[in-house]
Design a protein around this motif. Structure first.
Motif, mmCIF file in Angstrom:
data_model
loop_
_atom_site.group_PDB
_atom_site.id
_atom_site.type_symbol
_atom_site.label_atom_id
_atom_site.label_comp_id
_atom_site.label_asym_id
_atom_site.label_seq_id
_atom_site.Cartn_x
_atom_site.Cartn_y
_atom_site.Cartn_z
ATOM 1 N N VAL A 70 24.718 -5.544 69.819
ATOM 2 C CA VAL A 70 23.188 -5.452 70.489
ATOM 3 C C VAL A 70 23.516 -5.867 68.353
ATOM 4 N N PHE A 71 23.826 -4.174 67.812
ATOM 5 C CA PHE A 71 23.395 -3.887 66.024
ATOM 6 C C PHE A 71 23.999 -4.845 65.548
ATOM 7 N N PHE A 72 25.254 -5.450 65.325
ATOM 8 C CA PHE A 72 26.209 -5.917 63.931
ATOM 9 C C PHE A 72 25.790 -7.227 64.353
ATOM 10 N N ALA A 73 25.766 -7.612 66.183
ATOM 11 C CA ALA A 73 25.534 -9.146 66.143
ATOM 12 C C ALA A 73 24.355 -9.898 66.770
ATOM 13 N N ASN A 74 23.143 -8.676 66.118
ATOM 14 C CA ASN A 74 22.310 -9.023 66.860
ATOM 15 C C ASN A 74 21.491 -9.801 68.215
ATOM 16 N N GLN A 75 22.588 -9.529 69.446
ATOM 17 C CA GLN A 75 22.575 -9.567 70.923
ATOM 18 C C GLN A 75 21.590 -8.568 71.232
ATOM 19 N N GLY A 76 21.596 -9.828 72.529
ATOM 20 C CA GLY A 76 19.618 -8.094 72.845
ATOM 21 C C GLY A 76 21.105 -7.598 74.515
ATOM 22 N N ALA A 77 20.350 -6.932 74.716
ATOM 23 C CA ALA A 77 20.733 -5.571 75.471
ATOM 24 C C ALA A 77 21.699 -6.558 76.618
ATOM 25 N N ALA A 78 20.942 -7.297 77.485
ATOM 26 C CA ALA A 78 21.148 -7.914 78.868
ATOM 27 C C ALA A 78 22.568 -8.734 78.218
ATOM 28 N N ALA A 79 22.547 -9.827 77.067
ATOM 29 C CA ALA A 79 23.645 -10.614 76.246
ATOM 30 C C ALA A 79 24.960 -9.672 75.960
ATOM 31 N N ALA A 80 24.423 -8.410 74.683
ATOM 32 C CA ALA A 80 25.417 -7.748 75.386
ATOM 33 C C ALA A 80 26.547 -7.225 76.155
ATOM 34 N N MET A 81 25.923 -6.420 77.013
ATOM 35 C CA MET A 81 26.657 -5.871 78.142
ATOM 36 C C MET A 81 27.672 -6.872 79.289
ATOM 37 N N ARG A 82 27.629 -8.287 78.706
ATOM 38 C CA ARG A 82 27.800 -9.278 80.030
ATOM 39 C C ARG A 82 28.924 -9.905 78.573
ATOM 40 N N HIS A 83 28.972 -9.329 77.482
ATOM 41 C CA HIS A 83 29.768 -10.578 76.592
ATOM 42 C C HIS A 83 31.297 -9.140 76.090
ATOM 43 N N SER A 84 30.321 -8.073 76.141
ATOM 44 C CA SER A 84 31.541 -6.348 76.284
ATOM 45 C C SER A 84 32.664 -6.476 77.223
ATOM 46 N N PHE A 85 31.828 -6.841 79.070
ATOM 47 C CA PHE A 85 32.504 -7.423 80.188
ATOM 48 C C PHE A 85 33.631 -8.203 79.703
ATOM 49 N N THR A 86 33.094 -9.424 79.963
ATOM 50 C CA THR A 86 33.943 -9.983 79.561
ATOM 51 C C THR A 86 35.147 -10.029 78.505
ATOM 52 N N ALA A 87 34.842 -9.557 77.085
ATOM 53 C CA ALA A 87 35.518 -8.270 76.220
ATOM 54 C C ALA A 87 36.684 -8.316 76.880
ATOM 55 N N SER A 88 36.295 -6.980 77.345
ATOM 56 C CA SER A 88 37.085 -5.580 78.112
ATOM 57 C C SER A 88 37.814 -6.920 79.272
ATOM 58 N N TRP A 89 37.563 -7.434 79.462
ATOM 59 C CA TRP A 89 38.424 -8.401 80.822
ATOM 60 C C TRP A 89 39.630 -9.362 80.434
ATOM 61 N N GLN A 90 39.408 -9.614 79.530
ATOM 62 C CA GLN A 90 40.038 -10.961 78.765
ATOM 63 C C GLN A 90 41.132 -10.121 78.047
ATOM 64 N N ASN A 91 40.849 -8.850 77.660
ATOM 65 C CA ASN A 91 42.138 -7.785 77.046
ATOM 66 C C ASN A 91 42.337 -6.720 77.912
#
Length: 173
Positions: free
Chosen positions: A145-166
């Protein structure tokens, strides 16, 4: 400066935790703001070599709305896990008996006395798995949200994806 920064953030969180109910809610709401503050503090130190304690409050200045929405989504997901856990507990473990018990310790003893320890363990494992899903959705979200200027829902979705990819490094962590 790191010790001072951490003492400030943890001191504020500790002070909030002393306020019944409202403090816990405020702590959850302010969690992403302080997470971003610590990240901004670290980024500032890494890029300029100077420590600015004011960076701890960067989340209050920039992206405040998106970070508060993120906190509200996180709280809603935590509450949803508790609701699911409560429903599972009620359905799987004979909830009608538990309705008559007012003390949580007595409810736990009732569950174990009725031989439902395995069912209780299963419900706890399901809740743990659900909490892990919530945690992975939240893990990187404040930074996104802060550094990549994403909205809250998009940030949570990307966080979820990144976590499970790693997943393996996450599992080790």
């Amino acid at each position: 400066m790191w010790i001072l920064a951490l003492l400030i953030v943890f001191g504020i969180q500790l002070a909030l935790s002393r306020i019944h109910v409202i403090g816990s809610l405020a702590s959850l709401l302010l969690g992403p703001l302080f997470a971003v503050g610590l990240l901004a503090f670290a980024h500032d130190m890494a890029s300029s070599g100077k420590a600015d304690i004011g960076k701890l409050f960067a989340g209050f200045k920039d992206k405040l709305g998106a970070l508060l929405i993120l906190a509200l989504l996180y709280i809603a997901m935590i509450l949803a896990v508790f609701v699911v856990g409560g429903i599972l507990m009620f359905v799987m473990l004979g909830g009608t008996e538990l309705l008559h018990v007012t003390d949580p310790g007595q409810a736990f003893q009732t569950l174990l006395a009725d031989g439902d320890a395995l069912g209780f363990l299963l419900v706890m494992l399901v809740m743990f798995a659900l909490f892990m899903l919530v945690a992975t959705a939240y893990w990187y979200a404040p930074a996104l949200v802060f550094f990549a200027n994403q909205g809250a829902a998009a940030a949570m979705r990307h966080s979820f994806t990144a976590s499970w990819q790693n997943w393996l490094p996450l599992l080790l962590l």
